[in-house]
Write an enzyme that holds these catalytic residues in place. Sequence first.
Site, mmCIF file in Angstrom:
data_model
loop_
_atom_site.group_PDB
_atom_site.id
_atom_site.type_symbol
_atom_site.label_atom_id
_atom_site.label_comp_id
_atom_site.label_asym_id
_atom_site.label_seq_id
_atom_site.Cartn_x
_atom_site.Cartn_y
_atom_site.Cartn_z
ATOM 1 N N ASP A 1 1.477 -1.480 4.721
ATOM 2 C CA ASP A 1 0.822 -0.221 4.420
ATOM 3 C C ASP A 1 -0.664 -0.422 4.740
ATOM 4 O O ASP A 1 -1.162 -1.545 4.736
ATOM 5 C CB ASP A 1 1.051 0.133 2.948
ATOM 6 C CG ASP A 1 0.288 1.364 2.533
ATOM 7 O OD1 ASP A 1 0.324 2.374 3.269
ATOM 8 O OD2 ASP A 1 -0.358 1.326 1.465
ATOM 9 N N ASP B 1 -3.785 1.903 3.759
ATOM 10 C CA ASP B 1 -4.804 2.205 2.738
ATOM 11 C C ASP B 1 -4.412 1.583 1.392
ATOM 12 O O ASP B 1 -3.331 1.835 0.876
ATOM 13 C CB ASP B 1 -4.980 3.726 2.601
ATOM 14 C CG ASP B 1 -5.380 4.377 3.930
ATOM 15 O OD1 ASP B 1 -5.929 3.660 4.795
ATOM 16 O OD2 ASP B 1 -5.139 5.582 4.096
ATOM 17 N N ASP C 1 -8.991 2.017 -0.169
ATOM 18 C CA ASP C 1 -8.472 3.382 -0.182
ATOM 19 C C ASP C 1 -9.488 4.296 -0.855
ATOM 20 O O ASP C 1 -9.529 4.421 -2.069
ATOM 21 C CB ASP C 1 -7.134 3.408 -0.933
ATOM 22 C CG ASP C 1 -6.476 4.781 -0.870
ATOM 23 O OD1 ASP C 1 -7.046 5.691 -0.242
ATOM 24 O OD2 ASP C 1 -5.399 4.925 -1.457
ATOM 25 N N PHE C 2 -10.320 4.921 -0.041
ATOM 26 C CA PHE C 2 -11.299 5.872 -0.581
ATOM 27 C C PHE C 2 -10.703 7.286 -0.609
ATOM 28 O O PHE C 2 -11.381 8.226 -0.987
ATOM 29 C CB PHE C 2 -12.585 5.869 0.260
ATOM 30 C CG PHE C 2 -13.269 4.531 0.313
ATOM 31 C CD1 PHE C 2 -13.777 3.951 -0.839
ATOM 32 C CD2 PHE C 2 -13.413 3.847 1.513
ATOM 33 C CE1 PHE C 2 -14.410 2.709 -0.807
ATOM 34 C CE2 PHE C 2 -14.044 2.606 1.571
ATOM 35 C CZ PHE C 2 -14.543 2.043 0.412
ATOM 36 N N THR D 1 1.961 3.642 8.227
ATOM 37 C CA THR D 1 1.023 4.390 7.394
ATOM 38 C C THR D 1 1.277 5.893 7.391
ATOM 39 O O THR D 1 1.462 6.501 8.452
ATOM 40 C CB THR D 1 -0.438 4.056 7.827
ATOM 41 O OG1 THR D 1 -1.369 4.780 7.019
ATOM 42 C CG2 THR D 1 -0.700 4.366 9.283
ATOM 43 N N ASN D 2 1.306 6.476 6.181
ATOM 44 C CA ASN D 2 1.352 7.933 6.045
ATOM 45 C C ASN D 2 -0.064 8.466 6.219
ATOM 46 O O ASN D 2 -0.973 8.032 5.509
ATOM 47 C CB ASN D 2 1.802 8.338 4.629
ATOM 48 C CG ASN D 2 3.298 8.199 4.408
ATOM 49 O OD1 ASN D 2 4.043 7.861 5.326
ATOM 50 N ND2 ASN D 2 3.733 8.461 3.192
ATOM 51 N N CYS E 1 9.633 15.732 7.903
ATOM 52 C CA CYS E 1 9.974 14.746 8.941
ATOM 53 C C CYS E 1 10.863 13.672 8.345
ATOM 54 O O CYS E 1 11.147 13.679 7.152
ATOM 55 C CB CYS E 1 8.692 14.123 9.486
ATOM 56 S SG CYS E 1 7.830 13.125 8.248
ATOM 57 N N ASP F 1 0.903 -0.593 -1.715
ATOM 58 C CA ASP F 1 0.271 -0.430 -3.034
ATOM 59 C C ASP F 1 0.926 0.692 -3.846
ATOM 60 O O ASP F 1 0.595 0.868 -5.011
ATOM 61 C CB ASP F 1 -1.246 -0.212 -2.917
ATOM 62 C CG ASP F 1 -1.609 1.091 -2.246
ATOM 63 O OD1 ASP F 1 -0.838 1.582 -1.390
ATOM 64 O OD2 ASP F 1 -2.678 1.647 -2.576
ATOM 65 N N LYS F 2 1.869 1.422 -3.243
ATOM 66 C CA LYS F 2 2.552 2.491 -3.961
ATOM 67 C C LYS F 2 4.039 2.180 -4.076
ATOM 68 O O LYS F 2 4.619 1.528 -3.201
ATOM 69 C CB LYS F 2 2.429 3.822 -3.195
ATOM 70 C CG LYS F 2 1.068 4.469 -3.281
ATOM 71 C CD LYS F 2 1.150 5.866 -2.653
ATOM 72 C CE LYS F 2 -0.242 6.472 -2.574
ATOM 73 N NZ LYS F 2 -0.229 7.759 -1.863
#
Length: 194
Positions: free
Chosen positions: A22, A24, A30-31, A64-65, A118, A147-148
């Site tokens: 991943d 961010d 991750d801002f 990455t999303n 999607c 991280d999620k």
Amino acid sequence: MIAYGYTFMEVKNVSKPAIFLDRDGVLIEDFGYVHRIEDVKLFPDVAEGLKALRAEGFRLLVVTNQSGVARGYFEIDAVHRCHDEIDRQLQAHDVTIDSYFICPHHPKGNTAPWNVTCSCRKPKPGLLEQANKEFGTVMDKSFIIGDKASDIECGRAAGIRGIQIDRGQYPKDEKAFGLVTSFAEAVEIILTAT
Ligand SMILES: [Mg+2]
Ligand SMILES: [Zn+2]
């Protein structure tokens, strides 16, 4: 003509295990919807960690999303520029990412053609399937670092082990293969398990 194309595919399709990364909150801070190159900040232990994984024989594939594209916050080119910036920063440490797989979609976005449901937005496994198709990944020896919980779930859907880095921002996935607080610790778990 046929031989040329075939040779290229063969080289790429040498099956290898991969680390799906991943972006961010894992590689860079991750801002929230990072899209300007001045906001691309690698965590300090990332370059060394990637080198250790590379030395172990893993491909390094970012998944990455980036729904900010569908939401109209920034254009797809901004995503590519950020990835070029990650490459540039990693180059100084002599390590490279093999490829970036991006989901720019979101069903509630306002920007065509990205505002659709999607099959690649994590936790769906579409990005891993794309990567698998392109690189011939050995899934049972691979890992995803996220991280999620949705990153871990994505790995589970594709049959690979997930390691969650808890940056204190998101709920934990109690069924993750590993739960850590830094990139370096995630690498340690992988190298121990390999
Ligand atoms: Mg993340
Ligand atoms: Zn998508």
